[in-house]
Each structure stands twice: as structure tokens, then as C-alpha cells.
Scaffold this active site. Structure first.
Site, mmCIF file in Angstrom:
data_model
loop_
_atom_site.group_PDB
_atom_site.id
_atom_site.type_symbol
_atom_site.label_atom_id
_atom_site.label_comp_id
_atom_site.label_asym_id
_atom_site.label_seq_id
_atom_site.Cartn_x
_atom_site.Cartn_y
_atom_site.Cartn_z
ATOM 1 N N ASP A 183 0.861 -1.194 0.000
ATOM 2 C CA ASP A 183 0.000 0.000 0.000
ATOM 3 C C ASP A 183 0.890 1.235 0.000
ATOM 4 O O ASP A 183 2.122 1.132 -0.031
ATOM 5 C CB ASP A 183 -0.956 -0.023 1.210
ATOM 6 N N HIS A 254 -2.867 2.890 -4.626
ATOM 7 C CA HIS A 254 -2.284 2.412 -3.359
ATOM 8 C C HIS A 254 -0.850 1.944 -3.572
ATOM 9 O O HIS A 254 -0.449 0.879 -3.093
ATOM 10 C CB HIS A 254 -3.138 1.293 -2.758
ATOM 11 N N GLU A 324 -9.824 2.320 -5.327
ATOM 12 C CA GLU A 324 -9.467 3.694 -4.983
ATOM 13 C C GLU A 324 -8.249 4.212 -5.760
ATOM 14 O O GLU A 324 -7.245 4.588 -5.168
ATOM 15 C CB GLU A 324 -9.194 3.784 -3.476
ATOM 16 N N THR A 466 -5.772 -0.952 9.242
ATOM 17 C CA THR A 466 -5.102 -0.718 10.525
ATOM 18 C C THR A 466 -4.540 0.697 10.709
ATOM 19 O O THR A 466 -3.613 0.880 11.492
ATOM 20 C CB THR A 466 -3.965 -1.747 10.709
HETATM 21 C C1 ACM Z 1 -10.968 -0.797 0.451
HETATM 22 O O1 ACM Z 1 -11.469 -0.718 1.577
HETATM 23 N N1 ACM Z 1 -10.415 0.264 -0.117
HETATM 24 C C2 ACM Z 1 -10.957 -2.030 -0.279
#
Ligand code: ACM
Length: 566
Positions: A183, A254, A324, A466
Site C-alpha cells: 500500500d 495504493h 481507490e 489498521t
Molecule cells: C478498500 O477498503 N479500499 C478495499
């Protein structure tokens, strides 16, 4: 239900009164073909909890007498499937007949629950005596995909913590660990051909303390990653417990940690990617991958190593993220715009689909199946690709109706980073209030699905992001006790949500103080909380957080109201 079994089995009959099979000091174990892994697991956990070595029964014939007998039984398999089992306790001892090796293992988990909470400890307590109630349990899961996603990027969970979570999943008869490995805030898996992914991408100098509205910072560097041998160990440890590990390498968004490590992966004509570090903040990030052939080749190299580490027998599915991905840089980038023309796609959304379709085909050629977040539906998918429906049920419904397999994980229902209660005591509260009861009433198959599409729902998973969970204790707090309710939803055949007997579930969670009918003095009354206590799980107590579980004054991002159900 007697004996506080969680998740509730399909059928259980126990003899009334205190009729129990009492184990002597050195019980024996007969393990039939295909049950060796469960025998090894039982010797490990009961060796620790009870001090037993569980020597092989004599004679070795598995039909002979033994305190514990494990068998794979085709008849049980025909009736209850490979994960089904029948556990019988009588004067002859305990017999577990599984439909397949997995069924034997889930039966052994039930046996451990029936032994009482001290069976979850790692050394015997003085004077402990062990017995099982006479009776029969016949059981099988509702769904084949019963999962938990752990985000080890926003905060790293060291390897021991991952192994511990695999044990916690198995104790709840859950069988998928979705590991979110890459990420913006960290790259957590060693890739030999691209060493800077972890050399640079696995740590950040500081982290925001609280959600993004918080003005506070934690200036302690944060990081960590799994070596390839760590991953092999995790995968094998999980496989021995019939848990599949699904790796996620998130693209094309990400990706800032990867871009920080290799600036040429980013949109270099619109941002100075060489100046980017691993992101220290939370939210949706505009630094996404450049839509180039070189980026595809780079990630193919990553996936080649990932496929070697996660063999197809363990997980045919490989998660490519796809969620996203802001299109602002592609809209501003001359190179990206040229790419749109070269590829003949309509717009920036076409570039996102081009990424996903490329890896869909690439994985399929290697005998694997792509799974991604529901955004991947937007460009059309190849047959065989599957969808994790997170923005609600809608993506999952559309995917299932179009013939794709679906894992339901709607954020409004089963994002365990969301807070568990209203009020100021919840630590760094995020999202909607999702109580233990709300999770118990989560339904993975929405009623508007056609019967044909409903068969496409492989199951469900709870997701744990998290950002505000800085260590394992915070993760435990968010995950438990709600994962126990989730486990019952995906394993047991519960009635429709409004008709579920939550009071019964709550009773099994709590057990009874001071013994209960049919349980002799000295045997703990049980209750699932007592098992979690013995396992050392830092759950949210039913009365609310303990003082050290609170985070007074640190802002989260709570949402008001009741979440939409579709
Ligand atoms: C997500 O919660 N962006 C998969």
C-alpha cells in the site's frame, strides 16, 4: 446450546447429566490416512495445554480402541462435504470422522472447545483433569470462503502475530487469510529482483496518530516486512491448519511505497516522484502507477515471485487490489494521454481496466484466478475473475449476476476497523457503529440475488484496516469479539437476520459464572470469552474498553446513522 460451541454446529446432542469420558494421564491417538496433519496439530496444542504426548494407539489399526481416533470417512464426505465432520464421544473415547482432512481438523477444533477453556493455554494448570461430554456433533460449513483481511501495511504485524492470527482463525473455523501486503504506507513482502521495495518501501519515518482529522503525529519510525522464507513459513503454517493465504498486491493505486522505492513507476511527467517518500498519512492517494509497458513488466516480475511463494494448491486466487485509484495524474499526464490513444481506450477509466485486464489474462495463463475489489468490474472482466464486494453489496450483486464469483465484505457491515459502540470511549472511532449483534445479523447473500447468482457467493470476509491500530492489541480490540459472531455467520446455517437468536449466541459467548448443570465442579463453566482469555486475546469486553484500551483525545472519523444495507 450446550457447551458454548462457537460457531454453532449444525447438530449437537449431548447426554443429559454429568456423563463424561475421562482421560487418563497419557491418552493415546489413532490417526488414519489423511489425518496426520491434524494429529500433529493435536499433539502440539494438547501437548502444551495438557502435557500429553498422545502416543500412537496400539495396535496401529485406526478401528481399534483409542482415546482419540481420527478418520477420513467417505460416507461423511458424501453427506457433509470435505469440510464436514462427525464427532462422537462415548465410553470408547472420542472419534472424529471427517469428510476430508479439513473436516477432521474442524472436528478437532470442536474437540478442543469441548475440553474447556484451559485447552487453549500453553501449559497445564496444576491439578487439571480432562474429560469430554458424551454425545455427537454433526457439522459442516455454510460457505467455503470464510475469511479475514489483515492490513499489514498501515501498521505492520510481525510474523509471529500473523501466525497467531492464523491460529485464531482456525479456532473459529475460518479458512481464508487475505493478507494486504502492499500500500502507500508500506511494502511488506520481500521481492528479490526489486530489493528497494522493502529496502526503501517497508518503512516510513513517522505516522499520523489518529485518523486524518487528527493533528497529532507519532515520530517513531514504523516498518517491517516478511522475508520470502517468512512467507513460506506463514503459508505452510496456514495450510497445516486448512487456512488459505490470499496475497494482495494492490495496483494501479495504493502504490506510493513502490513509487518511493522505484520513482520510474510513477507519473514522472506530472510529479517529481524521486522526491516522494513512503506515505506517512492516511486516505486516498493520488500517486498511482504510470500506465506503461515497463510498469507491467515490473509487476509481472513481482507476481512471478508471489506465485512461487503462494502455490496454486494453497490459493488459486491472487488479489490485485484495483480499489481507490484516483485518475488526476493520468488526466494531467501527456504520457498517459498518449497511452489512452495508443491503446484505443476511452479515457482514464480505460487505463485502469487495461491494468486489471492485463493481470487477469496474465494470471489465467498461469493457472491462477484474479480477484480484486469491486472497482475492477467497471472495465469488464474475464471469465474466472472474482470480486471482493466492499463498497456495499451492489458490486457483489452485479458481479454475481454477471456470472463472477464473489466474496462479500461490505464496508458498512463487516469492516472491523469500524467502531463497536457509540460514545467517546471507543479508541479513535472510525465509521458506523457495528456492534457484536450487528455483525451477528450480517447476511452474506442479499435477498435480491437470483438463485443462480446466489450460488456465486463463495462466502464472506471481515476486513481490518489498521490506520489507527498501532499494535496487535489494538487489532485484537477491533477484531474480537466480533470475529466470533462473523464466524458463526459464515459457518453455521443461521436463519434470516431478523430471526437469529442473538441471546443464545451471547449466552455462549459469556458462559455462566461458577459452573453450570451437567458440568462437574472443577471444570470451568466456559463461555467463549474464557477461551479468548486463555488464548491471550485483547478483546473489547462486553462492558466497554478497559482504561488502557481507550485513546482519549485522539480523533477518529466516526459516521452517524445506520449504514445502508445495500
Ligand atoms: C478498500 O477498503 N479500499 C478495499
Amino acid at each position: 446450546m450446550d457447551h458454548d460451541l462457537i460457531p454453532a454446529p449444525r447438530e449437537a446432542t449431548f447426554q443429559a447429566g454429568a456423563v463424561r469420558y475421562a482421560f487418563g494421564p497419557e491418552p493415546d491417538l489413532a490417526a488414519g490416512p489423511g489425518t496426520q496433519a491434524t494429529a500433529r496439530w493435536l499433539r502440539g496444542v494438547l501437548g502444551a495445554a495438557a502435557g500429553w504426548s498422545l502416543p500412537p494407539a496400539e495396535p496401529a489399526d485406526p478401528d481399534g480402541r483409542a482415546d482419540v481416533r481420527l478418520l477420513v470417512d467417505e460416507g461423511v464426505g458424501r453427506e457433509l462435504g470435505p469440510e464436514g465432520y462427525e464427532l462422537t464421544v462415548s465410553a470408547d473415547g472420542a472419534l472424529i470422522r471427517g469428510g476430508g482432512p479439513a473436516g477432521v481438523f474442524w472436528g478437532a477444533q470442536t474437540l478442543r472447545q469441548l475440553l474447556g477453556p484451559h485447552a487453549f493455554r500453553r501449559a497445564p494448570l496444576p491439578g487439571a483433569r480432562w474429560s469430554l461430554p458424551y454425545g455427537t456433533v454433526r457439522d459442516a460449513p455454510r460457505f467455503g470462503w470464510r475469511g479475514l483481511l489483515l492490513d499489514v501495511c498501515r501498521h505492520f504485524l510481525p510474523k509471529d502475530g500473523v501466525l497467531r492470527y492464523i491460529d485464531l482463525l482456525a479456532a473459529h473455523k475460518l479458512n481464508v487469510l487475505h493478507l494486504h501486503l502492499t500500500d502507500d504506507q508500506g511494502w511488506r513482502i520481500e521481492i528479490k529482483r526489486h530489493p528497494r521495495l522493502t529496502g526503501v518501501g517497508a518503512w516510513r519515518p513517522r505516522s499520523r496518530w489518529g485518523h486524518r482529522d487528527s493533528p497529532l503525529w507519532n515520530d517513531t519510525p514504523h516498518g517491517g516486512f516478511y522475508t520470502q522464507d517468512d512467507i513460506r513459513e506463514i503459508v505452510a503454517y496456514a495450510a497445516a491448519r486448512h487456512v488459505r493465504v490470499v496475497p494482495e498486491i494492490d495496483l494501479p493505486g495504493h502504490a506510493q511505497a513502490a513509487i518511493a522505492a522505484y520513482p520510474e513507476l510513477g507519473n514522472t511527467d506530472v510529479v517529481d516522484t524521486a522526491a516522494l517518500g513512503v506515505w506517512d498519512d492516511w486516505g486516498i492517494n493520488e500517486n498511482v502507477l504510470a500506465p506503461t509497458e515497463a510498469v507491467l513488466r515490473f509487476y509481472e516480475g513481482v507476481f512471478e515471485e508471489v506465485l512461487e511463494l503462494f502455490p496454486a494448491e494453497v490459493s488459486p486466487f491472487v488479489h490485485v487490489g484495483g480499489d481507490e485509484c484516483p485518475k488526476t495524474q493520468w488526466a494531467a499526464s501527456r504520457a498517459a494521454q498518449e497511452r489512452i490513444r495508443e491503446l484505443g481506450v476511452k479515457d482514464e477509466d480505460g487505463l485502469q481496466s487495461w491494468f486489471i485486464r492485463h493481470f487477469d489474462g496474465w494470471l489465467a495463463e498461469r493457472g491462477r484466478r484474479l480477484i480484486g475489489w469491486d472497482e475492477i468490474l467497471e472495465g469488464g472482466l474475464a471469465d474466472g475473475a472474482a470480486v471482493s464486494s466492499w463498497r456495499g453489496y451492489a458490486g457483489g450483486i452485479a458481479a454475481a449476476e454477471a456470472g463472477h464469483d464473489v466474496v462479500m465484505c461490505p464496508e458498512q457491515q463487516v469492516y472491523l476497523d469500524h467502531r463497536q459502540a457509540p460514545g467517546p470511549d471507543e479508541p479513535m472511532p472510525i465509521g458506523y457503529v457495528r456492534t457484536l449483534e450487528d455483525v451477528y445479523r450480517f447476511e452474506p447473500v442479499p435477498p435480491q440475488l437470483s438463485a443462480r447468482a446466489a450460488e456465486r457467493v463463495l462466502g464472506a470476509q471481515a476486513n481490518v484496516w489498521t490506520e489507527v491500530m498501532e499494535h496487535q492489541g489494538r487489532v485484537d480490540y477491533q477484531v474480537f469479539p466480533r470475529l466470533a459472531a462473523f464466524a458463526e455467520v459464515v459457518w453455521s446455517r443461521l436463519p434470516e437476520p431478523g430471526a437469529r437468536d442473538y441471546a443464545d449466541f451471547e449466552g455462549r459467548m459469556g458462559g455462566l459464572e461458577g459452573g453450570r448443570p451437567g458440568v462437574p465442579a472443577g471444570v470451568p463453566a466456559g463461555g467463549h470469552y474464557a477461551r479468548l482469555d486463555a488464548l491471550g486475546v485483547d478483546y473489547r469486553p462486553p462492558g466497554g474498553p478497559l482504561p488502557w484500551q481507550r485513546r482519549p483525545g485522539v480523533l477518529g472519523r466516526p459516521k452517524d446513522g445506520v449504514p445502508p444495507t445495500v
